[in-house]
Design a protein around this motif. Structure first.
Motif, PDB file in Angstrom:
ATOM      1  N   UNK A  62      -7.374  -7.815   4.431  1.00  0.00           N
ATOM      2  CA  UNK A  62      -8.510  -7.977   5.265  1.00  0.00           C
ATOM      3  C   UNK A  62      -8.909  -9.380   5.553  1.00  0.00           C
ATOM      4  N   UNK A  63      -8.643 -10.241   4.766  1.00  0.00           N
ATOM      5  CA  UNK A  63      -8.721 -11.811   5.070  1.00  0.00           C
ATOM      6  C   UNK A  63      -7.657 -12.311   6.221  1.00  0.00           C
ATOM      7  N   UNK A  64      -6.448 -11.690   6.009  1.00  0.00           N
ATOM      8  CA  UNK A  64      -5.419 -11.706   7.036  1.00  0.00           C
ATOM      9  C   UNK A  64      -5.882 -11.303   8.155  1.00  0.00           C
TER      10      UNK A  64
ATOM     11  N   UNK B  98       0.727  -1.221   0.025  1.00  0.00           N
ATOM     12  CA  UNK B  98      -0.045   0.127   0.007  1.00  0.00           C
ATOM     13  C   UNK B  98       0.770   1.219   0.116  1.00  0.00           C
ATOM     14  N   UNK B  99       1.974   1.248   0.705  1.00  0.00           N
ATOM     15  CA  UNK B  99       2.743   2.572   0.984  1.00  0.00           C
ATOM     16  C   UNK B  99       3.528   2.612  -0.420  1.00  0.00           C
ATOM     17  N   UNK B 100       3.842   1.573  -1.123  1.00  0.00           N
ATOM     18  CA  UNK B 100       4.443   1.834  -2.351  1.00  0.00           C
ATOM     19  C   UNK B 100       3.603   2.190  -3.456  1.00  0.00           C
ATOM     20  N   UNK B 101       2.095   1.797  -3.503  1.00  0.00           N
ATOM     21  CA  UNK B 101       1.327   2.335  -4.478  1.00  0.00           C
ATOM     22  C   UNK B 101       0.690   3.614  -4.024  1.00  0.00           C
ATOM     23  N   UNK B 102       0.754   3.958  -2.776  1.00  0.00           N
ATOM     24  CA  UNK B 102       0.450   5.485  -2.711  1.00  0.00           C
ATOM     25  C   UNK B 102       1.458   6.272  -2.896  1.00  0.00           C
ATOM     26  N   UNK B 103       2.771   5.839  -3.023  1.00  0.00           N
ATOM     27  CA  UNK B 103       3.995   6.865  -3.398  1.00  0.00           C
ATOM     28  C   UNK B 103       4.213   6.757  -4.891  1.00  0.00           C
ATOM     29  N   UNK B 104       3.655   6.000  -5.875  1.00  0.00           N
ATOM     30  CA  UNK B 104       3.939   5.682  -7.054  1.00  0.00           C
ATOM     31  C   UNK B 104       3.916   7.072  -7.794  1.00  0.00           C
ATOM     32  N   UNK B 105       3.196   8.165  -7.396  1.00  0.00           N
ATOM     33  CA  UNK B 105       3.263   9.242  -8.276  1.00  0.00           C
ATOM     34  C   UNK B 105       4.307  10.140  -7.604  1.00  0.00           C
ATOM     35  N   UNK B 106       5.060   9.804  -6.597  1.00  0.00           N
ATOM     36  CA  UNK B 106       6.173  10.502  -5.899  1.00  0.00           C
ATOM     37  C   UNK B 106       7.590  10.115  -6.406  1.00  0.00           C
ATOM     38  N   UNK B 107       7.479   9.185  -7.482  1.00  0.00           N
ATOM     39  CA  UNK B 107       8.547   8.422  -7.830  1.00  0.00           C
ATOM     40  C   UNK B 107       9.472   9.590  -8.731  1.00  0.00           C
ATOM     41  N   UNK B 108      10.707   9.421  -8.681  1.00  0.00           N
ATOM     42  CA  UNK B 108      11.581  10.415  -9.420  1.00  0.00           C
ATOM     43  C   UNK B 108      11.151  10.619 -10.749  1.00  0.00           C
ATOM     44  N   UNK B 109      11.017  11.568 -11.563  1.00  0.00           N
ATOM     45  CA  UNK B 109      10.656  11.284 -12.952  1.00  0.00           C
ATOM     46  C   UNK B 109      11.777  10.854 -13.836  1.00  0.00           C
ATOM     47  N   UNK B 110      13.116  10.975 -13.316  1.00  0.00           N
ATOM     48  CA  UNK B 110      14.354  10.466 -14.195  1.00  0.00           C
ATOM     49  C   UNK B 110      14.386   8.907 -14.188  1.00  0.00           C
ATOM     50  N   UNK B 111      14.703   8.254 -13.065  1.00  0.00           N
ATOM     51  CA  UNK B 111      14.940   6.931 -12.726  1.00  0.00           C
ATOM     52  C   UNK B 111      13.957   6.200 -12.235  1.00  0.00           C
ATOM     53  N   UNK B 112      12.637   6.646 -11.596  1.00  0.00           N
ATOM     54  CA  UNK B 112      11.659   5.905 -11.070  1.00  0.00           C
ATOM     55  C   UNK B 112      12.149   5.702  -9.601  1.00  0.00           C
ATOM     56  N   UNK B 113      13.001   6.344  -9.035  1.00  0.00           N
ATOM     57  CA  UNK B 113      13.359   6.109  -7.565  1.00  0.00           C
ATOM     58  C   UNK B 113      12.499   6.623  -6.494  1.00  0.00           C
ATOM     59  N   UNK B 114      12.207   5.933  -5.495  1.00  0.00           N
ATOM     60  CA  UNK B 114      11.336   6.430  -4.261  1.00  0.00           C
ATOM     61  C   UNK B 114      12.290   6.259  -3.216  1.00  0.00           C
TER      62      UNK B 114
ATOM     63  N   UNK C 141      -6.979  -5.715  -4.477  1.00  0.00           N
ATOM     64  CA  UNK C 141      -6.615  -6.863  -4.178  1.00  0.00           C
ATOM     65  C   UNK C 141      -5.828  -6.954  -2.856  1.00  0.00           C
ATOM     66  N   UNK C 142      -4.852  -5.925  -2.814  1.00  0.00           N
ATOM     67  CA  UNK C 142      -4.129  -5.799  -1.612  1.00  0.00           C
ATOM     68  C   UNK C 142      -4.949  -5.595  -0.226  1.00  0.00           C
ATOM     69  N   UNK C 143      -6.086  -4.917  -0.513  1.00  0.00           N
ATOM     70  CA  UNK C 143      -6.970  -4.609   0.591  1.00  0.00           C
ATOM     71  C   UNK C 143      -7.734  -5.979   0.882  1.00  0.00           C
TER      72      UNK C 143
END
Ligand SMILES: [Zn+2]
Length: 345
Positions: free
Chosen positions: A188-190, A45-61, A182-184
């Motif tokens: 939730x099942x867990x 979830x943290x990764x998905x929530x930060x997708x648009x914060x990835x660096x424009x040049x090399x997609x680093x977070x 799907x992650x949720x």
């Protein structure tokens, strides 16, 4: 692969298609891969929530961004909702819960009435993020890397950065909504296995809204005092009583999962509630892009602008809009034809 022991993960990226990304992610989240705690769900979830914060040049977070989100989610789920994140079979609590519980005991001001993570003093936030990140670096990043065969991201514990595989990034953005759901579902099942029934009501909202900010005052102030005095959608004059003026997410929060100035505007209460989860028409994004250019030029030395526009680009914003459409967001929200004048500051 026993990824959690690795100091870095640098398997060369392959060009992978949507189905390969789905299969890697489904396997990593599904019951066949090891899960004694919910860490992987919170991490994803943290990764998905930060997708648009990835660096424009090399997609680093930076790890920092991921663990800020990660800490905020767990803080709210654990302290506010008392949700256990480890199977009760083990008769113990997970290490990150322990860190958060000890933290709350250590700082007496956190006892009593619940204070959401976003409202804690920034020194406290930083201290807790540091502690959670230390633990998360040990057990979370490498494990997820291993579970996805190193094809979703690479990472370095020394540089404290993850780099996304460009082809996986495209799929994650295109199908963001589906991956999130799907992650949720798996999470939730867990959680149903780890918690008593009375804790499980409204579980989706508890998870989905665990990072929702209540306080957008700094954005309201910025927009209002830099000259936006009308609702961006209908042009109605906004009340000077600025606490009541809604700060609207142009592309809905439920897609972006973040509050960034480039996606915020002021609106009247009626437009804010009518627009809700809808997208404005495509031409509105053109106005928003123009408005954002003005903000970037006029206020380039303002901290808020520097921070929020760090990984922004005109092209990226347009792509996020297209992805939101692709993810099923409705673009039927009516806007007044004069609205460019209202949005610009
Ligand atoms: Zn309005």
């Amino acid at each position: 692969m026993e990824g959690w022991k690795l100091k870095e993960g640098t398997i060369s990226f392959k060009q992978i298609d949507d189905f390969e990304v789905m299969s890697l992610i489904f396997r990593a989240l599904g019951p066949s891969s090891a899960r004694t705690t919910s860490y992987k769900f919170c991490f994803f979830k943290s990764l998905l929530d930060n997708l648009f914060n990835a660096d424009n040049r090399n997609l680093s977070i930076p790890f920092r961004n991921i663990f800020t989100t990660f800490t905020s989610i767990y803080y709210n789920l654990i302290v506010k909702w008392d949700l256990f994140q480890m199977s009760s079979k083990n008769n113990t609590v997970c290490s990150i819960r322990k860190i958060i519980e000890n933290f709350v005991v250590e700082y007496p001001q956190l006892n009593g009435t619940f204070i959401p993570f976003e409202s804690l003093k920034s020194s406290l936030q930083i201290e807790l993020i540091n502690r959670v990140q230390r633990e998360g670096m040990k057990y979370v990043i490498g494990a997820f890397y291993g579970d996805t065969n190193g094809q979703i991201f690479n990472f370095s514990k020394k540089e404290r950065i993850v780099w996304l595989n460009p082809s996986a990034y495209k799929t994650l953005v295109r199908q963001k909504n589906m991956f999130e759901k799907i992650n949720y579902f798996e999470w939730m099942k867990f959680l149903e296995k780890c918690n008593e029934n009375d804790k499980l009501c409204r579980l989706t909202s508890k998870i989905d809204e665990s990072t929702k900010r209540i306080n957008l005052t700094q954005y309201r102030d910025f927009l209002f005092y830099s000259g936006q005095h009308r609702c961006a959608y209908c042009g109605k004059e906004l009340s000077i009583s600025k606490t009541k003026t809604p700060v609207d997410h142009i592309i809905p929060w439920s897609f972006v999962k973040d509050d960034k100035l480039w996606n915020l505007t002021l609106s009247c209460k009626s437009c804010n509630s009518k627009k809700s989860n809808k997208l404005p028409k495509n031409n509105f994004i053109r106005y928003a892009v123009r408005r954002n250019n003005i903000i970037q030029q006029k206020y380039k030395n303002t901290n808020l602008v520097k921070l929020d526009f760090k990984n922004y680009s005109e092209d990226k914003y347009k792509k996020i809009y297209e992805s939101a459409l692709l993810n099923g967001f409705d673009d039927e929200y009516y806007i007044c034809k004069y609205n460019e004048n209202y949005l610009l500051i």
